[in-house]
Design a protein around this motif. Sequence first.
Motif, PDB file in Angstrom:
ATOM      1  N   ASP A  30      16.456 -21.830 -14.381  1.00  0.00           N
ATOM      2  CA  ASP A  30      17.183 -22.596 -15.392  1.00  0.00           C
ATOM      3  C   ASP A  30      18.448 -23.247 -14.845  1.00  0.00           C
ATOM      4  OD1 ASP A  30      15.527 -22.505 -17.543  1.00  0.00           O
ATOM      5  OD2 ASP A  30      16.432 -20.729 -18.449  1.00  0.00           O
ATOM      6  N   VAL A  31      19.084 -22.621 -13.851  1.00  0.00           N
ATOM      7  CA  VAL A  31      20.330 -23.178 -13.312  1.00  0.00           C
ATOM      8  C   VAL A  31      20.081 -23.911 -11.998  1.00  0.00           C
ATOM      9  CG1 VAL A  31      21.779 -21.460 -14.417  1.00  0.00           C
ATOM     10  CG2 VAL A  31      20.867 -20.993 -12.156  1.00  0.00           C
ATOM     11  N   SER A  32      18.838 -24.005 -11.587  1.00  0.00           N
ATOM     12  CA  SER A  32      18.516 -24.749 -10.372  1.00  0.00           C
ATOM     13  C   SER A  32      18.581 -26.238 -10.653  1.00  0.00           C
ATOM     14  CB  SER A  32      17.122 -24.369  -9.873  1.00  0.00           C
ATOM     15  OG  SER A  32      16.135 -24.896 -10.745  1.00  0.00           O
ATOM     16  N   VAL A  33      18.455 -27.036  -9.602  1.00  0.00           N
ATOM     17  CA  VAL A  33      18.508 -28.484  -9.776  1.00  0.00           C
ATOM     18  C   VAL A  33      17.350 -28.964 -10.644  1.00  0.00           C
ATOM     19  CG1 VAL A  33      17.201 -28.920  -7.644  1.00  0.00           C
ATOM     20  CG2 VAL A  33      18.732 -30.672  -8.540  1.00  0.00           C
ATOM     21  N   HIS A  34      16.194 -28.301 -10.534  1.00  0.00           N
ATOM     22  CA  HIS A  34      15.050 -28.684 -11.353  1.00  0.00           C
ATOM     23  C   HIS A  34      15.264 -28.287 -12.815  1.00  0.00           C
ATOM     24  CE1 HIS A  34      12.461 -28.508  -7.476  1.00  0.00           C
ATOM     25  NE2 HIS A  34      12.910 -29.727  -7.684  1.00  0.00           N
ATOM     26  N   GLY A  35      15.691 -27.038 -13.027  1.00  0.00           N
ATOM     27  CA  GLY A  35      15.915 -26.575 -14.389  1.00  0.00           C
ATOM     28  C   GLY A  35      17.001 -27.358 -15.091  1.00  0.00           C
ATOM     29  N   ALA A  36      18.097 -27.626 -14.380  1.00  0.00           N
ATOM     30  CA  ALA A  36      19.196 -28.384 -14.979  1.00  0.00           C
ATOM     31  C   ALA A  36      18.741 -29.788 -15.343  1.00  0.00           C
ATOM     32  CB  ALA A  36      20.373 -28.436 -14.007  1.00  0.00           C
ATOM     33  N   ALA A  37      17.935 -30.397 -14.483  1.00  0.00           N
ATOM     34  CA  ALA A  37      17.442 -31.747 -14.776  1.00  0.00           C
ATOM     35  C   ALA A  37      16.513 -31.730 -15.984  1.00  0.00           C
ATOM     36  CB  ALA A  37      16.716 -32.301 -13.558  1.00  0.00           C
ATOM     37  N   LEU A  38      15.672 -30.714 -16.062  1.00  0.00           N
ATOM     38  CA  LEU A  38      14.748 -30.620 -17.195  1.00  0.00           C
ATOM     39  C   LEU A  38      15.506 -30.442 -18.500  1.00  0.00           C
ATOM     40  CD1 LEU A  38      11.833 -30.470 -18.183  1.00  0.00           C
ATOM     41  CD2 LEU A  38      11.906 -28.004 -17.776  1.00  0.00           C
ATOM     42  N   HIS A  39      16.491 -29.573 -18.510  1.00  0.00           N
ATOM     43  CA  HIS A  39      17.272 -29.352 -19.727  1.00  0.00           C
ATOM     44  C   HIS A  39      18.106 -30.569 -20.090  1.00  0.00           C
ATOM     45  CE1 HIS A  39      16.381 -25.135 -20.601  1.00  0.00           C
ATOM     46  NE2 HIS A  39      16.340 -24.932 -19.299  1.00  0.00           N
ATOM     47  N   ALA A  40      18.351 -31.435 -19.097  1.00  0.00           N
ATOM     48  CA  ALA A  40      19.089 -32.667 -19.367  1.00  0.00           C
ATOM     49  C   ALA A  40      18.169 -33.784 -19.845  1.00  0.00           C
ATOM     50  CB  ALA A  40      19.834 -33.112 -18.115  1.00  0.00           C
ATOM     51  N   GLY A  41      16.855 -33.489 -19.953  1.00  0.00           N
ATOM     52  CA  GLY A  41      15.919 -34.465 -20.479  1.00  0.00           C
ATOM     53  C   GLY A  41      15.152 -35.254 -19.439  1.00  0.00           C
TER      54      GLY A  41
ATOM     55  N   HIS B 239      13.255 -20.787  -6.575  1.00  0.00           N
ATOM     56  CA  HIS B 239      13.772 -20.956  -7.941  1.00  0.00           C
ATOM     57  C   HIS B 239      15.258 -21.294  -7.944  1.00  0.00           C
ATOM     58  CE1 HIS B 239      10.453 -18.540 -10.237  1.00  0.00           C
ATOM     59  NE2 HIS B 239       9.955 -19.436  -9.416  1.00  0.00           N
ATOM     60  N   THR B 240      15.938 -21.074  -6.828  1.00  0.00           N
ATOM     61  CA  THR B 240      17.393 -21.238  -6.780  1.00  0.00           C
ATOM     62  C   THR B 240      17.815 -22.550  -6.131  1.00  0.00           C
ATOM     63  OG1 THR B 240      17.429 -20.024  -4.691  1.00  0.00           O
ATOM     64  CG2 THR B 240      17.772 -18.758  -6.708  1.00  0.00           C
ATOM     65  N   ILE B 241      16.955 -23.540  -6.113  1.00  0.00           N
ATOM     66  CA  ILE B 241      17.258 -24.805  -5.433  1.00  0.00           C
ATOM     67  C   ILE B 241      18.474 -25.463  -6.080  1.00  0.00           C
ATOM     68  CG2 ILE B 241      16.382 -27.099  -4.894  1.00  0.00           C
ATOM     69  CD1 ILE B 241      13.593 -25.905  -4.861  1.00  0.00           C
ATOM     70  N   LYS B 242      19.437 -25.817  -5.228  1.00  0.00           N
ATOM     71  CA  LYS B 242      20.652 -26.496  -5.678  1.00  0.00           C
ATOM     72  C   LYS B 242      20.676 -27.914  -5.121  1.00  0.00           C
ATOM     73  CE  LYS B 242      22.353 -22.619  -7.405  1.00  0.00           C
ATOM     74  NZ  LYS B 242      22.559 -22.408  -8.839  1.00  0.00           N
ATOM     75  N   LYS B 243      21.583 -28.730  -5.637  1.00  0.00           N
ATOM     76  CA  LYS B 243      21.790 -30.044  -5.054  1.00  0.00           C
ATOM     77  C   LYS B 243      22.299 -29.885  -3.628  1.00  0.00           C
ATOM     78  CE  LYS B 243      22.672 -32.740  -9.240  1.00  0.00           C
ATOM     79  NZ  LYS B 243      23.635 -33.623  -9.940  1.00  0.00           N
ATOM     80  N   ALA B 244      21.952 -30.819  -2.781  1.00  0.00           N
ATOM     81  CA  ALA B 244      22.286 -30.706  -1.361  1.00  0.00           C
ATOM     82  C   ALA B 244      23.785 -30.648  -1.117  1.00  0.00           C
ATOM     83  CB  ALA B 244      21.674 -31.871  -0.590  1.00  0.00           C
ATOM     84  N   ASP B 245      24.580 -31.247  -1.995  1.00  0.00           N
ATOM     85  CA  ASP B 245      26.031 -31.252  -1.789  1.00  0.00           C
ATOM     86  C   ASP B 245      26.748 -30.185  -2.617  1.00  0.00           C
ATOM     87  OD1 ASP B 245      25.508 -32.374  -4.228  1.00  0.00           O
ATOM     88  OD2 ASP B 245      26.777 -34.140  -3.951  1.00  0.00           O
ATOM     89  N   ALA B 246      25.991 -29.330  -3.316  1.00  0.00           N
ATOM     90  CA  ALA B 246      26.624 -28.251  -4.083  1.00  0.00           C
ATOM     91  C   ALA B 246      27.207 -27.215  -3.115  1.00  0.00           C
ATOM     92  CB  ALA B 246      25.616 -27.594  -5.014  1.00  0.00           C
ATOM     93  N   PRO B 247      28.421 -26.734  -3.350  1.00  0.00           N
ATOM     94  CA  PRO B 247      29.050 -25.797  -2.399  1.00  0.00           C
ATOM     95  C   PRO B 247      28.237 -24.544  -2.139  1.00  0.00           C
ATOM     96  CG  PRO B 247      30.650 -26.603  -4.012  1.00  0.00           C
ATOM     97  CD  PRO B 247      29.301 -27.061  -4.479  1.00  0.00           C
ATOM     98  N   ASP B 248      27.437 -24.087  -3.131  1.00  0.00           N
ATOM     99  CA  ASP B 248      26.666 -22.862  -2.938  1.00  0.00           C
ATOM    100  C   ASP B 248      25.224 -23.126  -2.519  1.00  0.00           C
ATOM    101  OD1 ASP B 248      26.076 -24.041  -5.357  1.00  0.00           O
ATOM    102  OD2 ASP B 248      25.874 -22.167  -6.460  1.00  0.00           O
ATOM    103  N   SER B 249      24.906 -24.362  -2.199  1.00  0.00           N
ATOM    104  CA  SER B 249      23.563 -24.681  -1.737  1.00  0.00           C
ATOM    105  C   SER B 249      23.422 -24.310  -0.265  1.00  0.00           C
ATOM    106  CB  SER B 249      23.283 -26.178  -1.909  1.00  0.00           C
ATOM    107  OG  SER B 249      22.069 -26.541  -1.274  1.00  0.00           O
ATOM    108  N   PRO B 250      22.272 -23.728   0.125  1.00  0.00           N
ATOM    109  CA  PRO B 250      22.108 -23.380   1.540  1.00  0.00           C
ATOM    110  C   PRO B 250      22.091 -24.590   2.458  1.00  0.00           C
ATOM    111  CG  PRO B 250      20.067 -23.062   0.327  1.00  0.00           C
ATOM    112  CD  PRO B 250      21.128 -23.328  -0.692  1.00  0.00           C
ATOM    113  N   VAL B 251      21.758 -25.771   1.925  1.00  0.00           N
ATOM    114  CA  VAL B 251      21.715 -26.963   2.762  1.00  0.00           C
ATOM    115  C   VAL B 251      22.973 -27.804   2.632  1.00  0.00           C
ATOM    116  CG1 VAL B 251      19.211 -27.068   2.771  1.00  0.00           C
ATOM    117  CG2 VAL B 251      20.465 -28.258   0.978  1.00  0.00           C
TER     118      VAL B 251
END
Length: 744
Positions: free
Chosen positions: A251-262, A334-346
């Motif tokens: 739900d808080v991943s980049v995919h989940g956040a995008a889905l909840h944003a429509g 399930h924990t995929i973040k945006k590439a520029d997010a500070p807590d993203s592994p990439v």
Amino acid sequence: MTARRRILRLALGLALIGGSLAALSGGGGQASARVARSAAGPNADETCLECHSGGTLGPRLVRGAMVPMDIDPALLRASAHGRFTCIKCHVGFNAARTPHRARTTPVDCGRCHADADSIHQFHAPATSRALTGSSAAFTCTLCHGSHAVAGGHADTTPEGARAIAVACARCHQEEVTHYAKSAHGRAAAAGQTGAPTCLSCHTNEISAARFQGTIADRKLEQERLCLQCHLEDPEVRRRMGPKAGFIRAYDVSVHGAALHAGDDKAATCIDCHGSHDMAKGYEEGALTEKRHIPETCGQCHEKIAHTFEASVHGEAVREGVTDAPVCTDCHGEHTIKKADAPDSPVAPGNVSVEVCSPCHSSVRLATKYGIRSDRYQTYSDSFHGLAIRGGQVSAANCASCHGSHDILPSADPRSMIYPGNLATTCGQCHPGASAAFASGKVHLEPVASDEPLLYWIATIYTFLIVGVVGGMFLHNAVDFYRKARHRLRRRRGLEPEPEPVGHALYVRMTRSERLQHASLLVSFVVLVVTGFMLRYPESWWVEGLRRVWGDLFEIRSIVHRIAGVLMVGASVVHLHYLGFTERGRGFLRDMLPRPSDLGDVIGALRYYAGLTQDRPRFGRFSYIEKAEYWALVWGTVVMAVTGVILWFQDPFIALLTKLGWDAARSIHYYEAVLATLAILVWHIYFVIFNPDVYPMNLAWLKGTLTEEEMEDEHPLELEAIRRRREQEKADSTVPDPEREEPRE
């Protein structure tokens, strides 16, 4: 009477004669049946089953559909309708009338199941047509069967689950075939509690054909349905490998956040795991099985997937190398973040240590595939690596040079690190970088086989640091012992007290000299702190400073450069002081090494060894202060020169090549270590912990020494001062001939 009627009567007569003959020749069974029928009543089930069981009747075409006429009594009794009589459903029948009338009353399930339309929404309005006796091909019996009707909770048993699959397969053969091979289908067939059947999912409006809202809303509904079991059902959670936190993280991943944003293009559970063909990640053919991950992610990220497939990692995956990374190894699942997010592994600050390091620091992988395991360590110790470790996310990371999805071997002309492309690669951060700028090795390890120059710099400085600082420590240890021993013996009366001295104060440092010392002190401390902050960003004292001042590391480089300029400025002022002031010139003369200094060293060693009880007598500056002063001069020159090279890296790398710049960086670091340890071990001891001055020599604050301190530390200078004063006093009592009045 017409001919047609004659034929019918003749057939009926023949039938009666045949029946009589059959009865006379052994028709006891038929007779028994007639007796049973008469005993049971004309409309009892036994009466119906006389004809409709035992395989005597085949299927017949009824209203466009083949309907079985033969019934298995055991299945009927075991069905959900086992307690009902035949005429409960087949109304209007009279068993005594054989054959039945040509057009029978259709079975109306709606007489008992009036709420079926609301329960079976996944098939509405087809359900309504079936209940109302419509001639549509879809009927209740198509799914539920006719006489072997399963119970309402049949999907909770293996038999019921299989029955549901069989029923659905009559129309949805392809989907059921996939489902039967899936992890869900196998679990349901094995009778696992909570395993989903077709109805577990499709009683909800989740299919594109039935959902009335937007695509994003439908995907959200599908996600909620998956979570009902995989997150909220304790029995399912008990059997699942992934933890609840991992599942909830979607739900808080980049995919989940995008889905909840429509965003209707955002990936959901079924986009990655499949729907009817869902399989466990380790199973061959699963969408989330490692070899299929690039293809699965490529459904949305087609361009990136194509680039990855051509990379060294993508090629290894195609060849079956299971250790090669795929999308989820770097980005997460399930924990995929945006590439520029500070807590993203990439993220730029994390990609090297969190993504690249686990593989490229692995001895196991290095041994298995013949790759070097020191690549991350050499990067981590480089200027770029140290800057990243300190939080400077703008510094180059592994992906900055090697690429991310398009990583290729250095021998490939398409690679970012191909020799012919290095100037362009470096030019991303260093505009105007030339071929000379990009020359030289990047991953440098100070070993003779890799880079001899850096190896010898490190080796020489290591011996120098150990020898010099170790010698200082040993010297000060015996100095402390001898001085402390003398003072303790005097307290106990074992040695005579020295002759009493006066309480006069003697100037040791003028205001100008104290200001020079203060500027040197401040700049040196700041340089040491900010310099080693870069070299050891994870050390406890750096972490402590960060907790006190969170932005300190962000301004570290600016503060370090300002302190360097201050030290160089103080050095320039000191040079002016030495050359253009009388006291400065005297300072320089007294600070120059003399042959007598060697005798003082020998005398000190004899004193420390207990060969003599007489300590060497020093003048204004002893060999201790001279060694420290000239070491400071040398260190300041070296640090200033190498610091300028490091500061203006682009032009100096182009001028000296990267190897020359790396040599300057190495010298700068080792010289800083030597200088810091020398100050701590040598200077701090003699101004604080020296028993003759403890708790502190205050000359650097007040500018003066007491007569006792002068007697202990600088007795020759004290004697010289006394002689000079006596001479000045004597000169003042001699009359000046030029000032005598003429005699008469």
